[in-house]
Design a protein around this motif. Structure first.
Motif, PDB file in Angstrom:
ATOM      1  N   ILE A 105       0.821  -1.215   0.000  1.00 21.70           N
ATOM      2  CA  ILE A 105       0.000   0.000   0.000  1.00 21.70           C
ATOM      3  C   ILE A 105       0.851   1.260   0.000  1.00 21.70           C
ATOM      4  O   ILE A 105       1.986   1.263   0.496  1.00 21.70           O
ATOM      5  N   LEU A 106       0.336   2.315  -0.603  1.00 20.85           N
ATOM      6  CA  LEU A 106       0.961   3.625  -0.528  1.00 20.85           C
ATOM      7  C   LEU A 106       1.028   4.046   0.943  1.00 20.85           C
ATOM      8  O   LEU A 106       0.016   4.014   1.645  1.00 20.85           O
ATOM      9  N   THR A 107       2.189   4.441   1.421  1.00 20.41           N
ATOM     10  CA  THR A 107       2.366   4.694   2.851  1.00 20.41           C
ATOM     11  C   THR A 107       1.317   5.612   3.474  1.00 20.41           C
ATOM     12  O   THR A 107       0.874   5.349   4.599  1.00 20.41           O
ATOM     13  N   PRO A 108       0.870   6.689   2.823  1.00 19.07           N
ATOM     14  CA  PRO A 108      -0.133   7.528   3.498  1.00 19.07           C
ATOM     15  C   PRO A 108      -1.521   6.885   3.608  1.00 19.07           C
ATOM     16  O   PRO A 108      -2.332   7.334   4.424  1.00 19.07           O
ATOM     17  N   MET A 109      -1.803   5.862   2.811  1.00 17.52           N
ATOM     18  CA  MET A 109      -3.174   5.345   2.763  1.00 17.52           C
ATOM     19  C   MET A 109      -3.692   4.794   4.087  1.00 17.52           C
ATOM     20  O   MET A 109      -4.862   5.022   4.426  1.00 17.52           O
ATOM     21  N   PRO A 110      -2.905   4.059   4.881  1.00 21.38           N
ATOM     22  CA  PRO A 110      -3.439   3.611   6.175  1.00 21.38           C
ATOM     23  C   PRO A 110      -3.896   4.758   7.064  1.00 21.38           C
ATOM     24  O   PRO A 110      -4.838   4.593   7.847  1.00 21.38           O
ATOM     25  N   TYR A 111      -3.255   5.928   6.931  1.00 16.11           N
ATOM     26  CA  TYR A 111      -3.684   7.101   7.698  1.00 16.11           C
ATOM     27  C   TYR A 111      -4.975   7.680   7.126  1.00 16.11           C
ATOM     28  O   TYR A 111      -5.887   8.060   7.869  1.00 16.11           O
ATOM     29  N   LEU A 112      -5.068   7.747   5.816  1.00 17.37           N
ATOM     30  CA  LEU A 112      -6.256   8.296   5.170  1.00 17.37           C
ATOM     31  C   LEU A 112      -7.466   7.393   5.358  1.00 17.37           C
ATOM     32  O   LEU A 112      -8.603   7.863   5.418  1.00 17.37           O
ATOM     33  N   ILE A 113      -7.216   6.080   5.494  1.00 11.80           N
ATOM     34  CA  ILE A 113      -8.302   5.127   5.747  1.00 11.80           C
ATOM     35  C   ILE A 113      -8.668   5.124   7.225  1.00 11.80           C
ATOM     36  O   ILE A 113      -9.839   5.086   7.591  1.00 11.80           O
ATOM     37  N   THR A 152      -1.910   8.257  -8.757  1.00 12.99           N
ATOM     38  CA  THR A 152      -2.652   7.006  -8.580  1.00 12.99           C
ATOM     39  C   THR A 152      -3.683   7.013  -7.461  1.00 12.99           C
ATOM     40  O   THR A 152      -4.556   6.147  -7.432  1.00 12.99           O
ATOM     41  N   PHE A 153      -3.584   7.965  -6.496  1.00 15.79           N
ATOM     42  CA  PHE A 153      -4.546   8.027  -5.396  1.00 15.79           C
ATOM     43  C   PHE A 153      -4.377   9.368  -4.694  1.00 15.79           C
ATOM     44  O   PHE A 153      -3.246   9.756  -4.389  1.00 15.79           O
ATOM     45  N   PRO A 154      -5.465  10.088  -4.423  1.00 15.40           N
ATOM     46  CA  PRO A 154      -5.336  11.386  -3.762  1.00 15.40           C
ATOM     47  C   PRO A 154      -4.668  11.265  -2.392  1.00 15.40           C
ATOM     48  O   PRO A 154      -5.084  10.475  -1.550  1.00 15.40           O
ATOM     49  N   GLY A 155      -3.618  12.039  -2.196  1.00 18.59           N
ATOM     50  CA  GLY A 155      -2.898  11.999  -0.928  1.00 18.59           C
ATOM     51  C   GLY A 155      -1.892  10.881  -0.822  1.00 18.59           C
ATOM     52  O   GLY A 155      -1.186  10.770   0.181  1.00 18.59           O
ATOM     53  N   GLY A 156      -1.809  10.025  -1.851  1.00 18.53           N
ATOM     54  CA  GLY A 156      -0.850   8.930  -1.854  1.00 18.53           C
ATOM     55  C   GLY A 156       0.543   9.405  -2.251  1.00 18.53           C
ATOM     56  O   GLY A 156       0.758  10.577  -2.584  1.00 18.53           O
ATOM     57  N   THR A 157       1.494   8.513  -2.247  1.00 16.94           N
ATOM     58  CA  THR A 157       2.881   8.902  -2.520  1.00 16.94           C
ATOM     59  C   THR A 157       3.036   9.527  -3.898  1.00 16.94           C
ATOM     60  O   THR A 157       3.691  10.563  -4.051  1.00 16.94           O
ATOM     61  N   HIS A 158       2.452   8.928  -4.933  1.00 17.60           N
ATOM     62  CA  HIS A 158       2.635   9.452  -6.286  1.00 17.60           C
ATOM     63  C   HIS A 158       2.040  10.851  -6.416  1.00 17.60           C
ATOM     64  O   HIS A 158       2.601  11.714  -7.114  1.00 17.60           O
ATOM     65  N   ASP A 159       0.923  11.074  -5.759  1.00 16.06           N
ATOM     66  CA  ASP A 159       0.315  12.399  -5.736  1.00 16.06           C
ATOM     67  C   ASP A 159       1.266  13.394  -5.090  1.00 16.06           C
ATOM     68  O   ASP A 159       1.495  14.507  -5.600  1.00 16.06           O
ATOM     69  N   ASN A 186      16.548   8.054  -1.171  1.00 16.99           N
ATOM     70  CA  ASN A 186      16.096   6.974  -0.283  1.00 16.99           C
ATOM     71  C   ASN A 186      14.798   7.323   0.444  1.00 16.99           C
ATOM     72  O   ASN A 186      14.636   7.060   1.638  1.00 16.99           O
ATOM     73  N   HIS A 187      13.879   7.913  -0.300  1.00  6.83           N
ATOM     74  CA  HIS A 187      12.599   8.246   0.324  1.00  6.83           C
ATOM     75  C   HIS A 187      11.782   6.979   0.576  1.00  6.83           C
ATOM     76  O   HIS A 187      11.882   5.995  -0.155  1.00  6.83           O
ATOM     77  N   PRO A 188      10.945   6.985   1.618  1.00  3.57           N
ATOM     78  CA  PRO A 188      10.060   5.846   1.878  1.00  3.57           C
ATOM     79  C   PRO A 188       8.976   5.801   0.817  1.00  3.57           C
ATOM     80  O   PRO A 188       8.556   6.827   0.287  1.00  3.57           O
ATOM     81  N   GLU A 189       8.511   4.608   0.505  1.00  5.77           N
ATOM     82  CA  GLU A 189       7.505   4.491  -0.550  1.00  5.77           C
ATOM     83  C   GLU A 189       6.320   3.636  -0.110  1.00  5.77           C
ATOM     84  O   GLU A 189       5.443   4.098   0.575  1.00  5.77           O
ATOM     85  N   LYS A 190       6.311   2.347  -0.445  1.00  2.96           N
ATOM     86  CA  LYS A 190       5.173   1.503  -0.090  1.00  2.96           C
ATOM     87  C   LYS A 190       5.357   0.923   1.309  1.00  2.96           C
ATOM     88  O   LYS A 190       6.458   0.886   1.859  1.00  2.96           O
ATOM     89  N   ALA A 191       4.240   0.451   1.872  1.00  2.00           N
ATOM     90  CA  ALA A 191       4.255  -0.160   3.197  1.00  2.00           C
ATOM     91  C   ALA A 191       3.457  -1.453   3.166  1.00  2.00           C
ATOM     92  O   ALA A 191       2.703  -1.721   2.218  1.00  2.00           O
ATOM     93  N   LEU A 192       3.643  -2.254   4.203  1.00  6.20           N
ATOM     94  CA  LEU A 192       2.756  -3.386   4.457  1.00  6.20           C
ATOM     95  C   LEU A 192       1.754  -2.893   5.487  1.00  6.20           C
ATOM     96  O   LEU A 192       2.109  -2.628   6.634  1.00  6.20           O
ATOM     97  N   GLY A 193       0.517  -2.712   5.054  1.00  7.09           N
ATOM     98  CA  GLY A 193      -0.535  -2.240   5.939  1.00  7.09           C
ATOM     99  C   GLY A 193      -1.523  -3.346   6.247  1.00  7.09           C
ATOM    100  O   GLY A 193      -1.859  -4.143   5.363  1.00  7.09           O
ATOM    101  N   LEU A 194      -1.976  -3.420   7.490  1.00  7.37           N
ATOM    102  CA  LEU A 194      -2.936  -4.437   7.914  1.00  7.37           C
ATOM    103  C   LEU A 194      -4.083  -3.774   8.660  1.00  7.37           C
ATOM    104  O   LEU A 194      -3.894  -2.777   9.362  1.00  7.37           O
ATOM    105  N   ARG A 195      -5.268  -4.349   8.506  1.00  7.24           N
ATOM    106  CA  ARG A 195      -6.379  -3.894   9.327  1.00  7.24           C
ATOM    107  C   ARG A 195      -6.019  -4.071  10.798  1.00  7.24           C
ATOM    108  O   ARG A 195      -5.431  -5.085  11.201  1.00  7.24           O
ATOM    109  N   ALA A 196      -6.399  -3.100  11.627  1.00  9.33           N
ATOM    110  CA  ALA A 196      -6.072  -3.169  13.046  1.00  9.33           C
ATOM    111  C   ALA A 196      -6.711  -4.379  13.710  1.00  9.33           C
ATOM    112  O   ALA A 196      -6.095  -5.016  14.578  1.00  9.33           O
ATOM    113  N   ASP A 197      -7.932  -4.729  13.307  1.00  9.49           N
ATOM    114  CA  ASP A 197      -8.579  -5.864  13.971  1.00  9.49           C
ATOM    115  C   ASP A 197      -7.881  -7.174  13.653  1.00  9.49           C
ATOM    116  O   ASP A 197      -7.816  -8.071  14.497  1.00  9.49           O
TER     117      ASP A 197
END
Length: 444
Positions: free
Chosen positions: A118-126, A190-197, A265-276
């Motif tokens: 996942i795009l690193t900002p997406m877990p925060y936006l979700i 590719t996604f509003p607020g995501g890394t590519h944006d 060396n900027h951060p890019e994608k992450a491994l994101g998991l649902r909290a539950d």
């Protein structure tokens, strides 16, 4: 705002909070938003025994067809998930980042997914509901970073004479002339607020191009970028490989820069998991992290790169020619303008340079840039949100169980000050001071 904490955690740190406290904080954050839309692998020998048997043998993990998802492909193909007690992990292709988000909101119990590349900002936006249907939050955690750098910004061949690079000054004049003729000018991400944006906005704004008024910013799924450029839907786009390489090979455009030139060396994608999922399956979560860590090490080894590129090319994964993948994965960059760089210092990192560790300071930058462009409010408690979503504590626990050498583990949760290609400096101890230095922005 409190500074980014070091390795030692105070007893009152959100890292020591229970899952319920984390969920409560995320709910409070969502409410506060007001519903607005916002080196070689180092192991100390044998991997140590797991602290506990995984509570489940499965997880459904989404991915987008990009080379920075390679650790998930390799973990599945080379048996790393099974090795760590998770033989039934499904790695499932998603058509877009919007689909990834929607399936994360559903969760596997409702035929969605448990986590994703996942795009690193997406877990925060979700988690905050800033980018979900009806602004309903779905708490998520970041448990690892998957890679550093490796994205590119491309432009159409109508700008071939400019040979656009990191400097967009001449590009700005060309876009202004095109607008004056009555033609639309568009930048795709590719996604509003995501890394590519954020990369393409930063790049444009640094050259005086306001991405809110001087060019229309549109959302296009990664695999559709080349086709849309071919028919003239955009003037420039930002995406991962192999789509920038394909643009050149099809003589539709060229690479202006690889994003590591904007921020090394900027951060890019992450491994994101649902909290539950994490809270119900803490041992399974660590097993997933360990499997991905081993895959990242495998991807990083020079002798494995050709095999990794072939794995990526398979229909099951990216479904693209091997020749479109291997060159940039090896660090060979032909920009399509006559510029060729061998052994690029900006090639994608999967493990070296602490690529796997999710620095909290980096997440603070992503939140700051999302505030800059109006996706999140300026008064957001960024540090508290990072402490609730970023689970670097689980990464450290998994690293200990895997036997990662201490030299490969950061001493603290901040990588310190970061300097960008235009001379701007981000100090994670004072994100708003950085924000105030940026001339072009759109905040609420």
């Amino acid at each position: 705002m409190s500074k980014v904490p070091g390795q030692a955690q105070d007893k009152a740190s959100p890292l020591s909070h229970s899952g319920q406290q984390r969920r409560d904080f995320l709910k409070q954050s969502a409410a506060a938003l007001g519903g607005a839309t916002l080196a070689a692998p180092l192991l100390t020998g044998r991997a140590r025994a797991s602290a506990g048997t995984p509570e489940t043998r499965t997880a459904k993990l989404g991915f987008i067809a990009l080379t920075d998802a390679a650790p998930l492909f390799v973990a599945a193909e080379k048996g790393f998930f099974a090795k760590h007690g998770m033989p039934d992990v499904e790695v499932l292709k998603q058509s877009s980042w919007g689909t990834t988000r929607d399936n994360l909101v559903l969760g596997s119990r409702r035929n969605g997914i448990d986590g994703a590349h996942i795009l690193t900002p997406m877990p925060y936006l979700i988690s905050t509901g800033a980018m979900t249907a009806n602004n309903q939050p779905t708490p998520m955690y970041i448990v690892a970073r998957l890679n550093l750098a490796g994205q590119c910004i491309s432009v159409g061949r109508e700008y071939a004479d400019l040979k656009v690079g990191v400097d967009t000054t001449e590009f700005a004049s060309a876009l202004a002339a095109k607008r004056a003729r009555g033609d639309a000018v568009r930048a795709a991400m590719t996604f509003p607020g995501g890394t590519h944006d954020l990369w393409i906005r930063y790049w444009l704004a640094a050259g005086g191009i306001d991405p809110n008024s001087d060019i229309s910013t549109i959302v296009v799924p990664p695999a559709q970028m080349v086709a849309n450029m071919r028919v003239g839907s955009m003037d420039t786009f930002c995406v991962c490989e192999p789509w920038n390489e394909q643009l050149i090979r099809q003589n539709i455009g060229y690479t202006a820069n690889t994003t590591g030139e904007l921020w090394h060396n900027h951060p890019e994608k992450a491994l994101g998991l649902r909290a539950d999922y994490v809270e119900q399956n803490p041992n399974a979560t660590k097993a997933l992290i360990k499997a991905v860590m081993e895959a990242q090490m495998y991807c990083e080894q020079p002798e494995n790169i050709e095999e990794v590129a072939r794995i990526c090319s398979r229909r099951r994964w990216i479904n693209a020619p091997y020749d479109d993948i291997i060159q940039r994965m090896q660090g060979h960059f032909d920009y399509g303008t006559g510029r060729v760089v061998e052994n690029s210092p900006h090639r994608m990192r999967y493990w070296n340079d602490q690529a796997s560790y999710p620095f909290k300071s980096h997440d603070l930058w992503f939140l700051t840039e999302n505030i800059r462009w109006g996706y999140l409010p300026r008064d957001l408690d960024m540090q508290a949100l990072v402490d609730s979503v970023n689970r670097e504590d689980l990464w450290r626990a998994a690293a200990a169980e895997l036997g990662i050498d201490k030299s490969a583990i950061p001493e603290g949760t901040s990588r310190g000050k970061e300097t960008f290609f235009d001379g701007k400096v981000f100090d994670p101890e004072n994100p708003l001071a950085y924000l105030d230095t940026l001339a072009i922005k759109r905040m609420r």
